[in-house]
Write a protein that holds these residues in place. Sequence first.
Motif, short mmCIF file in Angstrom:
data_model
loop_
_atom_site.label_atom_id
_atom_site.label_comp_id
_atom_site.label_asym_id
_atom_site.label_seq_id
_atom_site.Cartn_x
_atom_site.Cartn_y
_atom_site.Cartn_z
N GLN C 260 -79.48 23.11 -4.94
CA GLN C 260 -79.31 24.11 -3.90
C GLN C 260 -80.46 24.04 -2.91
O GLN C 260 -81.42 24.79 -3.03
CB GLN C 260 -79.27 25.52 -4.51
CG GLN C 260 -78.02 25.77 -5.28
CD GLN C 260 -78.01 27.17 -5.83
OE1 GLN C 260 -79.04 27.82 -5.92
NE2 GLN C 260 -76.83 27.63 -6.19
N PRO C 261 -80.37 23.13 -1.98
CA PRO C 261 -81.49 22.99 -1.04
C PRO C 261 -81.66 24.24 -0.20
O PRO C 261 -80.69 24.90 0.16
CB PRO C 261 -81.07 21.79 -0.19
CG PRO C 261 -79.61 21.65 -0.37
CD PRO C 261 -79.27 22.20 -1.71
N GLN C 262 -82.90 24.60 0.06
CA GLN C 262 -83.16 25.74 0.93
C GLN C 262 -84.38 25.38 1.78
O GLN C 262 -85.23 24.60 1.36
CB GLN C 262 -83.40 27.01 0.11
CG GLN C 262 -84.43 26.83 -1.00
CD GLN C 262 -84.17 27.68 -2.22
OE1 GLN C 262 -84.25 27.18 -3.31
NE2 GLN C 262 -83.88 28.95 -2.05
N ASP C 263 -84.44 25.96 2.95
CA ASP C 263 -85.54 25.63 3.85
C ASP C 263 -86.85 26.20 3.34
O ASP C 263 -87.87 25.54 3.36
CB ASP C 263 -85.25 26.17 5.25
CG ASP C 263 -84.36 25.21 6.01
OD1 ASP C 263 -84.21 24.06 5.52
OD2 ASP C 263 -83.80 25.59 7.05
N ARG C 264 -86.77 27.45 2.95
CA ARG C 264 -87.97 28.08 2.46
C ARG C 264 -87.72 28.60 1.06
O ARG C 264 -86.64 29.09 0.76
CB ARG C 264 -88.39 29.25 3.35
CG ARG C 264 -88.79 28.85 4.74
CD ARG C 264 -89.31 30.05 5.47
NE ARG C 264 -90.52 30.58 4.86
CZ ARG C 264 -91.72 30.04 5.05
NH1 ARG C 264 -91.86 28.99 5.82
NH2 ARG C 264 -92.78 30.55 4.48
N LEU C 265 -88.72 28.49 0.22
CA LEU C 265 -88.58 29.04 -1.12
C LEU C 265 -88.87 30.52 -1.05
O LEU C 265 -89.67 30.97 -0.23
CB LEU C 265 -89.56 28.35 -2.05
CG LEU C 265 -89.25 26.88 -2.30
CD1 LEU C 265 -90.44 26.21 -2.93
CD2 LEU C 265 -88.03 26.73 -3.16
#
Lengths: 265, 299, 279
Positions: C260-265
């Motif tokens: 689940q790629p996300q820009d910001r954690l």
Amino acid sequence: MLDVDGLNVWFGAPANRVNAVQRASFYVETGESFGLVGESGSGKSTILRAITGLAPDWSGRVDVDGRTIYRDRRDRDFYKTVQMVFQDPYASLHPRHSVDRVLSETLKLHGMDRIEWRVPKLLDDVGLGAKFRFRYPHQLSGGQRQRVAIARALAGEPRLLLLDEPTSALDVSVQAEILNLLADLRAERGLTYVMVSHDLAVVGHLCQRLAVMQSGRIVEMLEVEQLRRGEAEHAYTRSLLAASVAGGRTGTEGGAELSPAATGS
Amino acid sequence: MREWLLSDSPASRRQARLGRLYAGWLTFRENTLAMVGLGILVALLLCAALAPWIAPHDPYAQDLAMRLKPLGTPGHLLGTDSLGRDILSRLIFGSRITLYIVTLVALIAPVAGLLVGTVAGYAGGAWDAVLMRITDIFLAFPRLVLALAFVAALGAGIENAVLAISLTAWPPYARLARAETLTIRNSDFISAIRLQGAGPVQIITQHIWPLCLSSLIVRVTLDMAGIILAAAGLGFLGLGAQPPSPEWGAMISEGRRFILDHWWVATVPGLAIFTVSLAFNLLGDGLRDVLDPKTGGSQ
Amino acid sequence: MSLLDVENLRVSFDTRQGVVEAVRGISFTLGQERLGIVGESGSGKSMTGRAILRLIRPPGRVEADRMALEGEELQSLSERQMRKVRGRRISMVMQDPKFSLNPVMTVGEQIMEAYLLHARDSRRAARRKALEMLEAVAIRDPERVMKAYPHEVSGGMGQRIMIAMMLIPDPRILIADEPTSALDVSVQRRVLSIMDTLVRERGMGLIFISHDLNLVSEFCDRVLIMYAGRIVETCEAARLHEARHPYTRGLLNSLPRLDQPQDRLEVLARDPAWAGGDA
């Protein structure tokens, strides 16, 4: 930005020489973020140390920003272009030097002016306030230390940042903060990253492309997108993937397309 | 004030530095024995500084009518020696000589050792081999014998005794500094500063020395007893301070002739040497706790 | 009956800046189960393990209303009796095998010593037992490993040897403090599943202390989540992803995920209230 071709790195005398890296080749575009993944002893950190000259015995060709690097000579320009962040923030700061001293010394080495102004600015950039300026490492937490180490690496305004497992000594919540910081810095300053890690998820988060290393060799090179789609070909990459995805299963639902082959025994 | 010193976020370089010193002092203060050692040394320092005012007599004034008086004689608390000189006064003035020797040796030997050791350790290779073999040669001789040879060659006298002791005392410091350097050399913070383009001189003096210094200081204080004894030994053998001067070792040497009938003449300066040596040892133990970089004097 | 019963355990350290409380009144029981204790560094999870074995030295202080091993109060035991408890009834596996194995003794001698210390038996029997134990931790060539020195074995094998050594006196409880943090990912799971099997076969209680939520949820039945010296949440390991407490949620969400790629954690926003109240 970085072009490595046929890199061999070894340790020790010729008699019992250990070949840590064998014929590694990869390139990193300017502005790109590239990951090197492997387990301990796979030679991934050694590649970074060879590039920076900390591992002196190597052969092959390394070009940084179009200029070939020679084995034992690196000029000021090199250090202004390439900087490194180390794995263990507890070991990478001098125990007797305050944050102020670490940063101002580095700034002086890079021939920067207006140091009194730059030190607080650097601290601001990495999310530490000016109140941290005169603290000593033992007064900082692991995450804060790593921020100082990042500030130090940024002091000379480099364009290529080598990250040697920058978050593996930190707690997960702190890891998230540091990874966000690194992502922000890259966006703001147009930095190029080479990140070494044993954690596929961390590399997958920060990088676009990665190379997988096993016992000194690069066994596979692929895009993170391919990795997500399960298109990894090499068995070793697959086993790493299995281990890291099996771990990720307890998160929120979804992501079932990566079949967890579980316990990598 | 205390708050200001122990503040977690000092506002200036000076506050940070003073805070560190204060934290170290607090750690040191917890060690009662070390405080005793420090107390004795401060007393010694005061004795030396105020000698002309606190000494009841002239340390050189002879009074043959009053020779070899025992302890507690009115006017001569610690008795008199074979020439009727007041032993207490001589001890007080002798503290100046002891401090003089100790200070000079403490300045010469560890500094020489630090220089040789860190250069050998950091540079490695041929430098290391050459410097360490020289160190080994010095180490191979028994210390006092080597000192004797130096004094014999240079001539008797306090300065030469100091020089001789320093020349024989530096090799252990060089070894120690080299060992420390070898462990520090490969640490990440040295790598980090190398990557900033710092040269070897800067790395050795700014980054390695501060870390070697603490263990050297501890070692010096622990060695101080040996140095005082060596100086006294040379004095005793007549190769250090020369007769009229109230050096403690020379005093024992003079008192030796009367040790059976007039034991205090040799014993009192002996006790003085013992006390000061012990004080240095206690101080060294306390400093070890404070200066150990692993504890950082912070907790 | 529960194996271990801890009530209101407190561990504190006197420092110059005042008293620092590492563990602030936690209670739990352990049966024949695998109990995970998760938390970040400084949450007090390791201190809890050490406090149970009474391994905390001054200036540290341990207080508890009750700390009973199979009904026997540990706090009232003398140091001498406590030494018999350590190893024989409660064992502990530490983080790095490099520091827990004696470098100048062979692996075999160390395992045999661990056995003979608690059992009256002949050396021959001890040797047989050690070989059995090494086989149990899936070491292929136990004869050879018996003769090896700790530096000659890999980290993963070293940790398996530690487990063998700790299990040979047949303890009732095993405390594993970050047993695999020093190991590579692929070795980690193997070591854990071996430990897991042994613990289950012998009907022991396991306290698995770790910072890794995923590992804990995979290898435990029940999980305690610690924050600032307190237990903020207890839940079934299998339902960890349904955890309610914002801290647990924050920890879970701050992990980068490949699928689940996300820009910001997500960054954990710490709420001072977590440290105050009980769960």
